[in-house]
Scaffold this motif. Structure first.
Motif, short mmCIF file in Angstrom:
data_model
loop_
_atom_site.label_atom_id
_atom_site.label_comp_id
_atom_site.label_asym_id
_atom_site.label_seq_id
_atom_site.Cartn_x
_atom_site.Cartn_y
_atom_site.Cartn_z
N UNK A 24 0.80 -1.07 0.12
CA UNK A 24 -0.02 0.00 0.12
C UNK A 24 0.81 1.45 0.09
N UNK A 25 1.65 1.30 0.85
CA UNK A 25 2.85 2.49 1.07
C UNK A 25 3.52 2.55 -0.34
N UNK A 26 4.13 1.56 -1.08
CA UNK A 26 4.65 1.70 -2.20
C UNK A 26 3.77 2.28 -3.35
N UNK A 27 2.71 1.53 -3.53
CA UNK A 27 1.75 1.95 -4.59
C UNK A 27 1.40 3.40 -4.49
N UNK A 28 1.06 3.61 -3.21
CA UNK A 28 0.50 5.29 -3.15
C UNK A 28 1.58 6.03 -3.20
N UNK A 29 2.74 5.83 -3.06
CA UNK A 29 4.14 6.78 -3.55
C UNK A 29 3.98 6.85 -4.85
N UNK A 30 4.01 5.88 -5.75
CA UNK A 30 4.06 5.72 -7.11
C UNK A 30 2.96 6.36 -7.71
N UNK A 107 -5.18 14.73 7.30
CA UNK A 107 -4.72 13.42 7.99
C UNK A 107 -4.23 12.61 6.80
N UNK A 108 -4.89 12.42 5.62
CA UNK A 108 -4.69 11.43 4.75
C UNK A 108 -3.86 12.02 3.83
N UNK A 109 -3.40 13.26 3.49
CA UNK A 109 -2.40 13.62 2.81
C UNK A 109 -2.28 13.22 1.64
N UNK A 110 -1.21 12.57 1.02
CA UNK A 110 -1.18 12.08 -0.29
C UNK A 110 -2.42 11.17 -0.83
N UNK A 111 -2.94 10.35 -0.03
CA UNK A 111 -4.02 9.56 -0.25
C UNK A 111 -5.18 10.31 -0.75
N UNK A 112 -5.24 11.21 -0.05
CA UNK A 112 -6.40 12.25 -0.40
C UNK A 112 -6.21 12.70 -1.78
N UNK A 113 -4.88 13.20 -2.10
CA UNK A 113 -4.53 13.72 -3.41
C UNK A 113 -4.82 12.66 -4.33
N UNK A 114 -4.43 11.55 -4.28
CA UNK A 114 -4.83 10.61 -5.41
C UNK A 114 -6.33 10.22 -5.45
N UNK A 115 -6.97 10.22 -4.61
CA UNK A 115 -8.35 9.97 -4.23
C UNK A 115 -9.30 11.24 -5.04
N UNK A 116 -8.79 12.37 -5.07
CA UNK A 116 -9.49 13.63 -5.55
C UNK A 116 -9.06 13.90 -6.91
N UNK A 117 -8.00 13.42 -7.25
CA UNK A 117 -7.31 14.14 -8.24
C UNK A 117 -6.99 13.06 -9.49
N UNK A 118 -7.28 11.88 -9.53
CA UNK A 118 -6.98 10.99 -10.35
C UNK A 118 -8.07 10.41 -11.26
N UNK A 119 -7.89 10.66 -12.52
CA UNK A 119 -8.96 9.98 -13.48
C UNK A 119 -9.31 8.58 -13.57
N UNK A 120 -8.22 7.59 -13.27
CA UNK A 120 -8.25 6.16 -12.99
C UNK A 120 -9.54 6.24 -11.73
N UNK A 121 -9.00 6.90 -10.71
CA UNK A 121 -9.77 6.65 -9.59
C UNK A 121 -11.24 7.30 -9.63
N UNK A 122 -11.36 8.19 -10.59
CA UNK A 122 -12.70 8.79 -10.92
C UNK A 122 -13.72 7.65 -11.49
#
Length: 210
Positions: A24-30, A107-122
């Motif tokens: 999880x940690x490595x995937x989030x960084x990438x 609190x979530x930092x980069x995790x929220x950034x991926x959640x809110x800003x990535x088209x794949x996640x959308x």
């Protein structure tokens, strides 16, 4: 013998949990560096120094991995929205929503950034019934029913602003409580919502007695 076998099984279980946390940690960084679409399971395995099979041990597909990594954000957003829905007045609903969302960002930092800003996640989120309805629901909580164009633009600016501090090298280095306070102040200015009196919990109606 039984105690030893139980201890061994417990150790193996602990190792698996540690391994998943590492994935999880490595995937989030990438994800943050390359985007979700630009990150393969092989890249995650290479960054960890393990085989691709070791990643598949924890997640059978890339979509499973993305959902697993972002699960804490999904759960927190839902909790904040549901809490805002229970508030009796619009001002309390807005305050609960804004305070809660900013808390997740801090609190979530980069995790929220991926959640809110990535088209794949959308795209993934569009397949989940609750997440699909979350956008309109959050907008209604923030603006009320039938918002005008100016309100929609303001709401869009607010949601976009949540990830700004995460990408700013100066602001991202602020202590969490200082960042939280500054973001709340900025949100109050942008949305023109009443300031919560000092000591009053999030969501408390300004018109109610403490």
């Amino acid at each position: 013998m039984t105690g030893t076998a139980g201890a061994s099984r417990g150790a193996r279980t602990g190792d698996r949990r540690l391994g998943r946390a590492g994935v999880d940690e490595t995937a989030l960084r990438l994800f943050a560096e390359h985007g979700v679409a630009g990150t393969s399971l092989q890249m995650i395995a290479d960054a960890m120094g393990v085989t691709k099979a070791a990643v598949y041990y924890h997640y059978k597909t890339k979509d499973d991995l993305v959902l697993g990594v972002l699960a804490p954000v999904f759960a927190e957003v839902r909790r904040v929205v549901e809490r805002a829905q229970t508030q009796r007045s619009r001002s309390a609903r807005v305050d609960t929503l804004v305070t809660g969302l900013i808390g997740i960002v801090v609190e979530q930092g980069p995790r929220y950034g991926v959640f809110n800003g990535d088209l794949y996640v959308a795209e993934l989120a569009s397949k989940d019934p609750w997440l699909q309805s979350a956008g309109p629901l959050v907008t209604e909580l923030l603006l009320g029913p039938d918002p005008d164009t100016a309100g929609l633009v303001t709401a869009s600016m607010f949601f976009a602003s949540l990830t700004g501090p995460l990408r700013d090298p100066v602001l991202s280095g602020l202590p969490p409580e200082q960042l939280r306070a500054a973001m709340l102040d900025g949100a109050h200015r942008l949305l023109r919502i009443p300031r919560r009196p000092a000591g009053r919990p999030p969501g408390a109606d300004p018109g109610e007695s403490a």
